[in-house]
Design a protein around this motif. Sequence first.
Motif, PDB file in Angstrom:
ATOM      1  N   ASP A 148       5.246  -5.897  -0.606  1.00  0.00           N
ATOM      2  CA  ASP A 148       6.622  -6.134  -0.179  1.00  0.00           C
ATOM      3  C   ASP A 148       7.454  -4.860  -0.360  1.00  0.00           C
ATOM      4  OD1 ASP A 148       9.494  -6.949  -0.520  1.00  0.00           O
ATOM      5  OD2 ASP A 148       8.668  -8.929  -0.144  1.00  0.00           O
ATOM      6  N   ILE A 149       7.352  -4.279  -1.550  1.00  0.00           N
ATOM      7  CA  ILE A 149       8.122  -3.056  -1.825  1.00  0.00           C
ATOM      8  C   ILE A 149       7.629  -1.907  -0.961  1.00  0.00           C
ATOM      9  CG2 ILE A 149       8.657  -1.327  -3.594  1.00  0.00           C
ATOM     10  CD1 ILE A 149       8.761  -3.529  -5.615  1.00  0.00           C
ATOM     11  N   ALA A 150       6.315  -1.815  -0.784  1.00  0.00           N
ATOM     12  CA  ALA A 150       5.760  -0.719   0.018  1.00  0.00           C
ATOM     13  C   ALA A 150       6.290  -0.798   1.459  1.00  0.00           C
ATOM     14  CB  ALA A 150       4.240  -0.781   0.012  1.00  0.00           C
ATOM     15  N   LEU A 151       6.281  -1.985   2.037  1.00  0.00           N
ATOM     16  CA  LEU A 151       6.701  -2.126   3.437  1.00  0.00           C
ATOM     17  C   LEU A 151       8.202  -1.897   3.596  1.00  0.00           C
ATOM     18  CD1 LEU A 151       4.461  -5.173   4.386  1.00  0.00           C
ATOM     19  CD2 LEU A 151       4.256  -2.855   5.287  1.00  0.00           C
ATOM     20  N   THR A 152       8.982  -2.366   2.633  1.00  0.00           N
ATOM     21  CA  THR A 152      10.418  -2.125   2.758  1.00  0.00           C
ATOM     22  C   THR A 152      10.757  -0.654   2.470  1.00  0.00           C
ATOM     23  OG1 THR A 152      10.563  -3.243   0.624  1.00  0.00           O
ATOM     24  CG2 THR A 152      11.394  -4.422   2.495  1.00  0.00           C
ATOM     25  N   ASN A 153       9.945   0.003   1.635  1.00  0.00           N
ATOM     26  CA  ASN A 153      10.105   1.456   1.468  1.00  0.00           C
ATOM     27  C   ASN A 153       9.897   2.176   2.790  1.00  0.00           C
ATOM     28  OD1 ASN A 153      10.742   2.020  -1.152  1.00  0.00           O
ATOM     29  ND2 ASN A 153       8.647   2.299  -1.841  1.00  0.00           N
TER      30      ASN A 153
END
Lengths: 251, 94
Positions: free
Chosen positions: A37-42
Amino acid sequence: MEKKNLVQYIYGIADNALILGQRLSELCGHGPSLETDIALTNISLDLLGQTRSYYQYVALLEGEGKTEDDIAFLRTERQYKSVLLVEQPNTDFAYVITRQFLFDAFHLALLEKLQHSKDDTLNAIARKAIKEVSYHLRFSGDWVKRLGDGTDISKQKVQEAVNMLWTYTDELFHLTEADSEAVAEGIGVDVSQLKEDYYGKVKELLEEATLEIPESKYFQKGGKQGIHTEHMGYLLADLQYMQRAYPNMKW
Amino acid sequence: MEKNWPLWEVFVRSKNGLEHRHFGSLHAADAEMALENARDVYTRRNEGVSIWVVESKHITATNPENNGELFEPAQDKVYRHPTFYTLPDEVKHM
């Protein structure tokens, strides 16, 4: 090069980043795990950051008090020149990753050429974005390999995504009128020249992921002319809602 | 099928010259993914210049039940601290 054509050329690059960034932002809080989730929103934030740099430049070129927000939020569907690939929905994680990989491989190749553009703003944006996009490609490529060479189900899902999204890859290499003019001026990148290397690299990774290369020779196009798939309207409705409902609102 | 990815401990060096410090833990299927996840979860605000990850199961830890025998005996041995020296005024930070 005439200003209005240069603006069109920039839309051809920047709108891809905006639309894909918007698509990925839909996953905020909905990724399959906290880490992805964090990787994709990054990645989404990287793309929106790049979009801002391009749109600020467009606002400067157009003058007349235009702002980056006007450009991002207040155009009509036909005025967005993003490729069809980036507006495709987040059907499942395999689609998200495959769409990302198919775009990242192109995006990095484009920026590597754009950093030698005669336009100082464009080459500066490209140099900064290359580092971000190299990481995007590493992330999405690793995931394609993991899913392809993973379980039976993950393989089946990513193969389906590759088969479905393949039809949108050819458009990446079409030259628009604004492209041709920008290329002639030494400002733009001749994307048609990137095609062979792109398919070579993509096929190599798909083979490593034990996936089959689609044989389909039928490709979709239209995004670069502003003719989008049925998904685009919904995406823009989300993207533009605040500015349309509360004109000139600011955060 | 194993549903949960293994747990990894993340160590980040904030600046060159400093040591790696424990930042937290996360889930990942393999070491490469653990590094990428750590980069995204723990260094996106410019917190680090180097990352180590180690699968949590490889860390051997003391058992809190044994804290009495392990750590308490040190509590009443103040003479192990160098606090009985008088410091010259010129030495400011000690």
